[in-house]
Design a protein around this motif. Sequence first.
Motif, PDB file in Angstrom:
ATOM      1  N   LEU A 269       0.823  -1.206   0.000  1.00 54.13           N
ATOM      2  CA  LEU A 269       0.000   0.000   0.000  1.00 54.13           C
ATOM      3  C   LEU A 269       0.863   1.265   0.000  1.00 54.13           C
ATOM      4  N   GLU A 270       1.975   1.236   0.707  1.00 52.61           N
ATOM      5  CA  GLU A 270       2.839   2.409   0.836  1.00 52.61           C
ATOM      6  C   GLU A 270       4.301   1.985   0.787  1.00 52.61           C
ATOM      7  N   PRO A 271       4.880   1.886  -0.391  1.00 44.68           N
ATOM      8  CA  PRO A 271       6.291   1.475  -0.489  1.00 44.68           C
ATOM      9  C   PRO A 271       7.193   2.455   0.258  1.00 44.68           C
ATOM     10  N   GLY A 272       8.141   1.892   0.995  1.00 43.14           N
ATOM     11  CA  GLY A 272       9.074   2.720   1.738  1.00 43.14           C
ATOM     12  C   GLY A 272       8.588   3.110   3.123  1.00 43.14           C
ATOM     13  N   ASN A 273       7.496   2.527   3.607  1.00 42.63           N
ATOM     14  CA  ASN A 273       7.017   2.822   4.959  1.00 42.63           C
ATOM     15  C   ASN A 273       8.065   2.369   5.976  1.00 42.63           C
ATOM     16  N   LEU A 274       8.574   3.309   6.757  1.00 40.68           N
ATOM     17  CA  LEU A 274       9.698   3.017   7.644  1.00 40.68           C
ATOM     18  C   LEU A 274       9.310   2.070   8.776  1.00 40.68           C
ATOM     19  N   LYS A 275       8.103   2.234   9.317  1.00 40.74           N
ATOM     20  CA  LYS A 275       7.687   1.337  10.388  1.00 40.74           C
ATOM     21  C   LYS A 275       7.585  -0.091   9.889  1.00 40.74           C
ATOM     22  N   ALA A 276       7.021  -0.249   8.683  1.00 43.99           N
ATOM     23  CA  ALA A 276       6.894  -1.598   8.129  1.00 43.99           C
ATOM     24  C   ALA A 276       8.265  -2.209   7.860  1.00 43.99           C
ATOM     25  N   LEU A 277       9.196  -1.406   7.340  1.00 39.62           N
ATOM     26  CA  LEU A 277      10.538  -1.924   7.089  1.00 39.62           C
ATOM     27  C   LEU A 277      11.219  -2.331   8.391  1.00 39.62           C
ATOM     28  N   LEU A 278      11.064  -1.509   9.431  1.00 40.60           N
ATOM     29  CA  LEU A 278      11.705  -1.821  10.701  1.00 40.60           C
ATOM     30  C   LEU A 278      11.115  -3.080  11.323  1.00 40.60           C
ATOM     31  N   ARG A 279       9.789  -3.213  11.238  1.00 39.63           N
ATOM     32  CA  ARG A 279       9.167  -4.399  11.834  1.00 39.63           C
ATOM     33  C   ARG A 279       9.431  -5.647  10.999  1.00 39.63           C
ATOM     34  N   ARG A 280       9.492  -5.480   9.672  1.00 40.33           N
ATOM     35  CA  ARG A 280       9.833  -6.643   8.856  1.00 40.33           C
ATOM     36  C   ARG A 280      11.268  -7.093   9.147  1.00 40.33           C
ATOM     37  N   ALA A 281      12.160  -6.136   9.367  1.00 38.42           N
ATOM     38  CA  ALA A 281      13.536  -6.501   9.715  1.00 38.42           C
ATOM     39  C   ALA A 281      13.581  -7.245  11.052  1.00 38.42           C
ATOM     40  N   THR A 282      12.735  -6.826  12.000  1.00 37.59           N
ATOM     41  CA  THR A 282      12.684  -7.524  13.286  1.00 37.59           C
ATOM     42  C   THR A 282      12.255  -8.972  13.099  1.00 37.59           C
ATOM     43  N   VAL A 283      11.223  -9.182  12.264  1.00 46.41           N
ATOM     44  CA  VAL A 283      10.746 -10.541  12.014  1.00 46.41           C
ATOM     45  C   VAL A 283      11.810 -11.360  11.296  1.00 46.41           C
ATOM     46  N   GLN A 284      12.431 -10.757  10.282  1.00 45.11           N
ATOM     47  CA  GLN A 284      13.448 -11.481   9.519  1.00 45.11           C
ATOM     48  C   GLN A 284      14.641 -11.844  10.400  1.00 45.11           C
ATOM     49  N   LYS A 285      14.976 -10.995  11.350  1.00 47.36           N
ATOM     50  CA  LYS A 285      16.068 -11.320  12.277  1.00 47.36           C
ATOM     51  C   LYS A 285      15.707 -12.540  13.121  1.00 47.36           C
ATOM     52  N   GLU A 286      14.468 -12.595  13.583  1.00 49.54           N
ATOM     53  CA  GLU A 286      14.058 -13.736  14.392  1.00 49.54           C
ATOM     54  C   GLU A 286      14.001 -15.019  13.571  1.00 49.54           C
ATOM     55  N   LEU A 287      13.709 -14.891  12.277  1.00 49.74           N
ATOM     56  CA  LEU A 287      13.595 -16.069  11.430  1.00 49.74           C
ATOM     57  C   LEU A 287      14.910 -16.443  10.760  1.00 49.74           C
ATOM     58  N   GLY A 288      15.980 -15.710  11.051  1.00 47.84           N
ATOM     59  CA  GLY A 288      17.287 -16.058  10.509  1.00 47.84           C
ATOM     60  C   GLY A 288      17.593 -15.473   9.160  1.00 47.84           C
ATOM     61  N   GLN A 289      16.730 -14.603   8.620  1.00 43.09           N
ATOM     62  CA  GLN A 289      16.981 -13.997   7.308  1.00 43.09           C
ATOM     63  C   GLN A 289      17.797 -12.723   7.521  1.00 43.09           C
ATOM     64  N   LEU A 290      19.069 -12.908   7.858  1.00 51.74           N
ATOM     65  CA  LEU A 290      19.884 -11.795   8.330  1.00 51.74           C
ATOM     66  C   LEU A 290      20.209 -10.802   7.229  1.00 51.74           C
ATOM     67  N   GLU A 291      20.506 -11.288   6.020  1.00 55.71           N
ATOM     68  CA  GLU A 291      20.876 -10.378   4.939  1.00 55.71           C
ATOM     69  C   GLU A 291      19.704  -9.469   4.576  1.00 55.71           C
ATOM     70  N   MET A 292      18.501 -10.055   4.480  1.00 58.46           N
ATOM     71  CA  MET A 292      17.338  -9.241   4.148  1.00 58.46           C
ATOM     72  C   MET A 292      16.990  -8.282   5.283  1.00 58.46           C
ATOM     73  N   ALA A 293      17.171  -8.716   6.523  1.00 61.11           N
ATOM     74  CA  ALA A 293      16.937  -7.820   7.650  1.00 61.11           C
ATOM     75  C   ALA A 293      17.915  -6.652   7.619  1.00 61.11           C
ATOM     76  N   ALA A 294      19.184  -6.930   7.309  1.00 62.29           N
ATOM     77  CA  ALA A 294      20.185  -5.858   7.234  1.00 62.29           C
ATOM     78  C   ALA A 294      19.852  -4.877   6.114  1.00 62.29           C
ATOM     79  N   GLU A 295      19.357  -5.394   4.984  1.00 59.50           N
ATOM     80  CA  GLU A 295      19.008  -4.501   3.871  1.00 59.50           C
ATOM     81  C   GLU A 295      17.855  -3.585   4.251  1.00 59.50           C
ATOM     82  N   ASP A 296      16.838  -4.123   4.927  1.00 57.73           N
ATOM     83  CA  ASP A 296      15.717  -3.285   5.364  1.00 57.73           C
ATOM     84  C   ASP A 296      16.179  -2.239   6.370  1.00 57.73           C
ATOM     85  N   LEU A 297      17.047  -2.610   7.287  1.00 51.80           N
ATOM     86  CA  LEU A 297      17.524  -1.659   8.288  1.00 51.80           C
ATOM     87  C   LEU A 297      18.369  -0.561   7.655  1.00 51.80           C
TER      88      LEU A 297
END
Length: 920
Positions: A269-297
């Motif tokens: 709905l809103e590309p580049g939403n900072l809250k969504a990127l930060l929360r997606r990075a949090t989820v990806q960190k917990e799931l082991g997707q470290l490279e994608m989490a680092a890119e979002d951060l």
Amino acid sequence: MSIENTSALLGGETRRTCKIPVEHLDYDYIRECNDVKYLEKILNVLRSGEEGIYPHLIQFCEEHVQKLDPKSRALRKDLPPATAASFSADEWRQISEELKTWEQEVKTNEVELRRLAVFGDVEKVPPVRGSNCSVPLNQNAASNGVKKSTKTPLLRDYREWDKFDVEKECEKIDKGIEVSSSPTALPQIKQKVDTEALTLKEKAIIADHEKDKGNEAFKANDYEEAVVYYTRSLSVLPTTAAYNNRAQAKIKLQRWHSALSDCQSVLELEPGNLKALLRRATVQKELGQLEMAAEDLRSVLQAEPQNTIAEKLLLEVEQKMTDSPAGGQKKGKKILIEEVEDNEEETAPAEPSQRVGGESVAAPAERGDDMGNTQKKPPSRGDGGPHAEHAHQGHRRSKRGSVDKCKAQEPTKKDLANGAQGTKSQEADRSGHSEAQPGGDSGRLDAPCGALPPPLARLKNEGNQLFKNGQFADALEKYSQAITGFTDAGIDSPEDLSILYSNRAACYLKDGNSTDCIQDCTKALELRPFSLKPLLRRAMAYESLERYRKAYVDYKTVLQIDIGVQAAHDSVNRITKMLIEQDGPDWREKLPEIPLVPLSAQQHRREEPPSKEVLQARAARAAEEAAKRAEARFTSLKQEGNDCVKRGQFQEAVEKYSECLKLKPDECAVYTNRALCYLKLELFGEAKQDCDTALHMEPTNKKAFYRRALAYKGLKDYLACSSDLQEVLQLDPNVQEAERELEEVTVLLRQSLAAGSPGKPRKTVPIKEVDGSDEEADAAGRTSVAAGNHCSAGTEQPANAYEFGQALNAARAQGDTAAGADLLRGVAPETLPLYVSNQLDGHTVSFIMQALDGHLLQEDPYLVYQHLSHLHTAERFSTVLLLLDKNERRQMTQLFEHLSAVEAEGFTANDVQNLANKYI
């Protein structure tokens, strides 16, 4: 609070509370005064009327304050409330109409909210105060068949309260509490709000209200209820705020898959939403997707560099990536769970086995579908789904013609390896319900596939292309049309039909429809038992629905087929912990039966070693990343070294610069900076070596020549020092420090030649020429060098308070103000209060004032201002100030008059006046 303090807060200070002499309430004094704070106090006293009412004097004081500080709080005045007389007739009429319109809108919204029952039970809601609307309270009661009592409580006399038995009434209340405390089932909140026949405005009101309920539940730490209310809000009107809030609530509940799906919805709905990127990075960190989490951060920090949460999370992710090889992925075989090729058939012999659905059928071995070596890339970067892929199929399949796609052939080991090859986005398949695309060779949509006729093959290829582009709903429609056409045509090819069901299941999984995904995967497994990809997709769907037992069975079945599927290993470990927490030690007894996979369906393949080109590309990429890290490390160390020099921590600066040279040994500026530190530490030999290295790299570096000259001076090699100084002046004749050093070294050289021995040992010349730029700040260094040289030419710079006191007493005893000025010239202004604190008296203060006024004021007015700014902070200064006689006070006043008349950078006349108030 006292009356005086209260009047001060209200702006009505009195002359006594402000300690203002009557003589200061005068035009001349106000005109000459430049202290804004003091003038504000005078203005408040004049306004209080204590000394009388003087309107012209008050106005004059206000104008003077306005001139000095236009934003002064004392100039603020309270304005009376506006009335109808304050406006014209048209303006007042417009204001009245706007108020009436607003009141009508509020009443209309109130009626709408009551009609929609937004606040729950309508009969329990009282009308808004001041509104004329009424709600039929008896309407709902009549519909429920409950007759309400119309009796009103009778008025009671005060004498009846004397007969009131308090203990008896308390017993009744206690009994009522005991009866009502029986456990009752709480009503379940509906997940969806019926909003048919409502306007968009009404839907927005309801959605916002449901979201507010979710916010209240979240603040109360009731995350389950918050998720329900956010879901209700989204069922009315999808908004980014509701999706974001629900994602955060699910993160609190550790529902990583659903939270990732909500973050994806926000970014769609809103590309580049900072809250969504930060929360997606949090989820990806917990799931082991470290490279994608680092890119979002990094994306978050690029938009908000000061985001401390993102910085902290990025450090944790990078630390994990450093600790675990390959971004946290364990070694093992990987698999792409998709069907992307058009030639997906097997000819392996079947073997009787138990079907996943429960029947005993012939189970053809799944040998893997040709994936075309599709490689995955991080999610939501402009190409659709969370883990869409780079389309390398055409390059990898260029050796195969379209005719080969129509032939049924035995897959080779290479094809099987390609079919099972995956990347780190396997972890994302488990967590975010996103998996590799089922799209195939989109370049030939008309090519037939196996037993599919051309129209159905075209539908399938179009669905593959849509899936690759992230259009999952359109891809699902194409697969559904292909399945319907396949059934109507009565084609006998269970393999092709199984692939269609599996691909449609992938679309359902992308859209979060786990129930339909499970149904399609089950149908695919009935057609082709023990197919790897339908099993994985169904396991993910079960896991998203929190049906962990069935998910565990499917993952274990996948591992029987191919033990190298890393995603299944990770999921089994994670689900095992959940089942132990849920079912206790006997959790295995509650599991469904795990089917036995026949040997013909088991796949134990070895990954092909990477090609030479791939190895070279990896090496080049690793070298590039290492260079970037080294450059960042070098810049950081150099800045830290410069900061240490500014703080006077020269030994720490030497260590930082030495580490810099290990990373980049050919950086000339680092050698000159380290040479400066060695000079400060009186390590003249090391300083000379660094300057020699710098001059070897840059033969015309004047800083290296100058600092080597100082090193030679410290080593008492005056001839070499003179030679280097002449080189400096030849390169830049305007370097005054070099001229002064050359004059002094010439004298020392003559003395050493005359005496036949080296010159007298001298103390180190203070040098300060480093800042955070490419090299150092020459301006600051020149100031310090000039001060140090002047001090060394006359009085030696004191090393402590004792030496300073001895030198100052000697100069004062001889009345030598010039020597006193030299002494003050070589002392840092901030250290002066420490040096004079133990021996401060009126004569010392008077002598310092004479030295500053008679010698330093003309040479360096800013240094005089700095000394005066720090001198009054010394201990006992206020006491000494009271003991000064008239002549000493006159000298002090004269110094400040001379200083205010000087035009210099760093201070103004107003600053001097404010400073003089602390002395005079």
